[in-house]
Design an enzyme around this catalytic site. Structure first.
Site, mmCIF file in Angstrom:
data_model
loop_
_atom_site.group_PDB
_atom_site.id
_atom_site.type_symbol
_atom_site.label_atom_id
_atom_site.label_comp_id
_atom_site.label_asym_id
_atom_site.label_seq_id
_atom_site.Cartn_x
_atom_site.Cartn_y
_atom_site.Cartn_z
ATOM 1 N N ALA A 8 -11.859 -39.643 20.062
ATOM 2 C CA ALA A 8 -12.433 -38.415 19.517
ATOM 3 C C ALA A 8 -11.846 -37.121 20.065
ATOM 4 C CB ALA A 8 -13.942 -38.418 19.755
ATOM 5 N N ALA A 9 -11.391 -37.101 21.308
ATOM 6 C CA ALA A 9 -10.921 -35.847 21.904
ATOM 7 C C ALA A 9 -9.643 -35.361 21.204
ATOM 8 C CB ALA A 9 -10.650 -36.061 23.389
ATOM 9 N N LYS A 56 -12.462 -33.221 14.933
ATOM 10 C CA LYS A 56 -13.119 -34.032 13.906
ATOM 11 C C LYS A 56 -14.584 -34.292 14.273
ATOM 12 C CE LYS A 56 -8.701 -36.092 12.685
ATOM 13 N NZ LYS A 56 -7.937 -35.276 13.675
ATOM 14 N N CYS A 83 -1.345 -38.684 12.839
ATOM 15 C CA CYS A 83 -0.495 -37.497 12.642
ATOM 16 C C CYS A 83 0.962 -37.896 12.843
ATOM 17 C CB CYS A 83 -0.908 -36.372 13.584
ATOM 18 S SG CYS A 83 -0.883 -36.801 15.343
#
Length: 429
Positions: free
Chosen positions: A247-248, A252, A362
């Protein structure tokens, strides 16, 4: 390459920043460290933020134009300097300042020569003088590293390579995601920004987010338009739960909380959890945070949705992080893809029947995007791709025929571009 001089012992004005730039380039090119991750140590001892910014700017300019700088240097030397020779590093720094950062040649060489530190100063001075007197220029746009250009040409074609060259030449704009999507028009007018989608703002490159009205109150956070799409594809989450894996730093996570989801955020590194908590605190958004590995985390109950923004080669963010194109090797891409497939299989087990799984990277490498999803669907008959609708995507970004979203260089180019991304939304039967 020997270490650069101690900036405290250098007398020439500006020497400390140049010494830091040399250490930064050494960390990236010789030791394979990320540019941003190496910055704090390389800039240690710099008292002024301006010096730190200059060191970063010099290193980034060198990395964006590395192959072309080296070609110029090689054309002016009788015997090729080794790739890790300090003389080559120092010449890169001096030439980048003069040719790209508008530093007068006398200032560039005056601050460069002390960096040679007992090495071939006459050689550096002679090569630099020869090139500047001859009016050397660099290609515009810069060439990509040869192996990257070849790999992307095979995967996406020459037009995408050309677009990547153009985008690498310009600094990326500052994109913001808003905490309150309903206030998009208000914040756009307030900040003088443009919006490519509800909840999104775009400001010119070089804008300092911390100086913007609304930053301290947590009204927005930095997030490229492409990076904002995975969470957008989950829509409104009122009364529903979502697991946000890896998550970091929290872009998001914050999107999901703002959209009404009850979020459980998983992150492996405590240092990254600290950053995630800081971002949530500033924006006054609340999520449940757990220290855990996406490869082993086993929730007690399944979730309505799972978002896996998987660790990847990150070659899609080369506009902001030019170091990735020099650090990432084909073997690393293969290894990352293997890890992503394992993470995706694990994430699938946390999705309720009828729930949604979003996978994103990404990366501009098919191994980490298209091929990972194809392998997953071949092994998991209980999931199907759910293509996004036109309303869910910004104008200029469309789903591929297969139903996933692939963002390549050249997309949204007139508007300032977007990071390279792959996103697939999957529905569990």
């Amino acid at each position: 390459m020997a270490t650069s001089p101690d900036p405290d012992k250098t007398a020439a004005p500006g020497m400390a920043a140049r010494a830091a730039a040399l250490r930064l380039l050494d960390a990236v090119l010789r030791r394979g460290l990320p540019l941003e991750g190496a910055l704090d140590k390389a800039a240690r001892g710099l008292d002024r933020s301006e010096d730190r910014a200059l060191a970063h700017a010099i290193a980034a300019a060198v990395l964006r134009h590395l192959g072309d700088l080296d070609a110029a240097i090689d054309g002016a030397t009788k015997q090729r300097l080794p790739d890790d020779a300090k003389a080559r590093f120092v010449l890169r720094i001096a030439l980048a300042q003069t040719l790209l950062l508008n530093t007068p040649p006398h200032a560039a060489i005056a601050t460069a020569l002390p960096l040679v530190d007992g090495g071939p100063r006459k050689l550096v001075h002679g090569v630099f003088g020869s090139l500047t007197r001859a009016g050397v220029t660099l290609p515009d746009p810069p060439n990509l590293p040869a192996d990257v250009a070849e790999r992307w040409a095979e995967a996406w074609g020459d037009e995408v390579v050309a677009a990547a060259q153009r985008s690498s030449a310009a600094l990326a704009p500052l994109d913001l995601s808003l905490r309150a999507v309903s206030r998009t028009a208000e914040w756009a007018e307030r900040l003088g920004a443009v919006s490519l989608a509800p909840g999104h703002l775009r400001l010119p490159a070089g804008t300092r987010i911390t100086e913007l009205d609304g930053f301290e109150e947590g009204a927005f956070w930095a997030q490229d338009i492409a990076a904002a799409l995975p969470a957008r594809l989950l829509g409104s989450g009122e009364g529903k739960t979502v697991l946000d894996l890896c998550a970091a730093p929290g872009g998001k996570t914050m999107q999901l909380v703002a959209a009404g989801w009850s979020v459980t955020a998983i992150e492996l590194a405590e240092s990254r959890i600290k950053r995630l908590k800081a971002n949530l605190a500033r924006t006054k958004l609340v999520a449940t945070i757990r220290l855990g590995d996406a490869l082993t985390y086993a929730p007690a109950e399944p979730f309505d949705a799972v978002l896996l923004d998987a660790p990847c080669s990150a070659t899609g963010i080369f506009r902001r992080h030019p170091d990735v194109l020099h650090r990432v090797r084909p073997r690393a891409i293969v290894e990352m893809a293997e890890r992503q497939r394992a993470m995706l299989a694990r994430a699938a087990g946390a999705v309720k029947p009828g729930g949604t799984l979003v996978y994103a990277v990404c990366s501009l490498e098919p191994e980490e995007g298209e091929r990972t999803i194809q392998a997953f669907l071949a092994a998991q008959s209980g999931f199907r791709i759910e293509p996004p609708t036109d309303v869910e995507l910004p104008t200029g970004i469309a789903a591929a025929p297969e139903g996933w979203v692939r963002i390549l260089p050249g997309i949204l180019e007139a508007e300032g571009g977007a990071d390279g991304f792959f996103i697939a939304r999957l529905r569990r039967n």
